[in-house]
Scaffold this motif. Structure first.
Motif, PDB file in Angstrom:
ATOM      1  N   LYS A 147      45.378   3.304 -11.664  1.00 54.58           N
ATOM      2  CA  LYS A 147      43.960   3.381 -11.288  1.00 54.58           C
ATOM      3  C   LYS A 147      43.049   3.546 -12.506  1.00 54.58           C
ATOM      4  O   LYS A 147      41.862   3.802 -12.344  1.00 54.58           O
ATOM      5  CB  LYS A 147      43.746   4.596 -10.380  1.00 54.58           C
TER       6      LYS A 147
ATOM      7  N   GLU B 190      50.379   3.106  -5.532  1.00 51.35           N
ATOM      8  CA  GLU B 190      48.932   2.928  -5.665  1.00 51.35           C
ATOM      9  C   GLU B 190      48.498   1.489  -5.876  1.00 51.35           C
ATOM     10  O   GLU B 190      47.324   1.176  -5.756  1.00 51.35           O
ATOM     11  CB  GLU B 190      48.402   3.770  -6.835  1.00 51.35           C
ATOM     12  N   SER B 191      49.429   0.619  -6.230  1.00 48.67           N
ATOM     13  CA  SER B 191      49.048  -0.739  -6.587  1.00 48.67           C
ATOM     14  C   SER B 191      50.039  -1.759  -6.022  1.00 48.67           C
ATOM     15  O   SER B 191      51.241  -1.502  -5.971  1.00 48.67           O
ATOM     16  CB  SER B 191      49.002  -0.878  -8.114  1.00 48.67           C
TER      17      SER B 191
ATOM     18  N   SER C 235      42.970  11.147  -8.739  1.00 47.84           N
ATOM     19  CA  SER C 235      41.570  10.725  -8.703  1.00 47.84           C
ATOM     20  C   SER C 235      40.818  11.119  -9.975  1.00 47.84           C
ATOM     21  O   SER C 235      39.688  10.678 -10.189  1.00 47.84           O
ATOM     22  CB  SER C 235      40.858  11.288  -7.468  1.00 47.84           C
TER      23      SER C 235
END
Length: 173
Positions: free
Chosen positions: A158, A44-45, A75
């Motif tokens: 996130k 994700e990063s 999410s």
């Protein structure tokens, strides 16, 4: 009644940790969880995973009551999850404090075996000794904990900065 902890008869077992805990949460398994957490973070990063967040994520996935309350997808908002699960905020800080010696021992094992490496003074990256991508294990719990570590890496990447993540759950980095 709280079980009494015996004195630390073994130099390999951290003080305050029972024999059963030390056997279940051995350094090799915990080092695998650090790797799974970093694998999730990397999905994700592009940034390196902050060491304090890796420490927190592994503690969260080892804490069964918290692991059972994790959201179903990345999410989900971390702040909303913490607000909907006040028992996590109440139960987790004492648990992570108790698990700290095991988490540190697992981290040292991960660094020593190059499963993970320190890229800067405060971030972790996968090393040359990284685990296979497939998640497997001898029990459903072993698989569940690994999947939770992978999820937490993705989700926490996130969820804001380390200070906010720690503050919301009631733990100081």
């Amino acid at each position: 009644m709280e079980p009494t902890r015996e004195p630390n008869p073994s130099p390999r077992r951290p003080a305050g940790v029972s024999e059963e805990e030390a056997a279940l949460f051995n350094p090799a398994f915990i080092s695998l969880l650090y790797a799974r957490t970093i694998q999730g973070w990397n999905k994700e990063s592009d940034d390196d995973m902050p060491l304090p967040i890796a420490f927190l994520a592994v503690g969260l996935c080892l804490h069964a009551p918290t692991r059972g309350q994790l959201p179903g997808n990345v999410s989900a908002k971390y702040v909303d999850w913490v607000q909907r699960n006040p028992d996590v905020r109440a139960q987790f800080p004492p648990s992570v404090q108790q698990l700290s010696p095991l988490l540190r021992s697992g981290l040292l094992f991960a660094l020593g075996t190059r499963v993970c490496t320190l890229k800067s003074p405060a971030s972790l990256v996968l090393g040359n000794g990284r685990p296979r991508a497939a998640i497997d294990g001898d029990s459903a719990d072993v698989v569940s904990v690994q999947r939770s570590a992978l999820f937490l890496g993705r989700w926490l990447s996130k969820s804001g900065d380390a200070a906010s993540i720690f503050g919301l759950i009631g733990v100081r980095p």
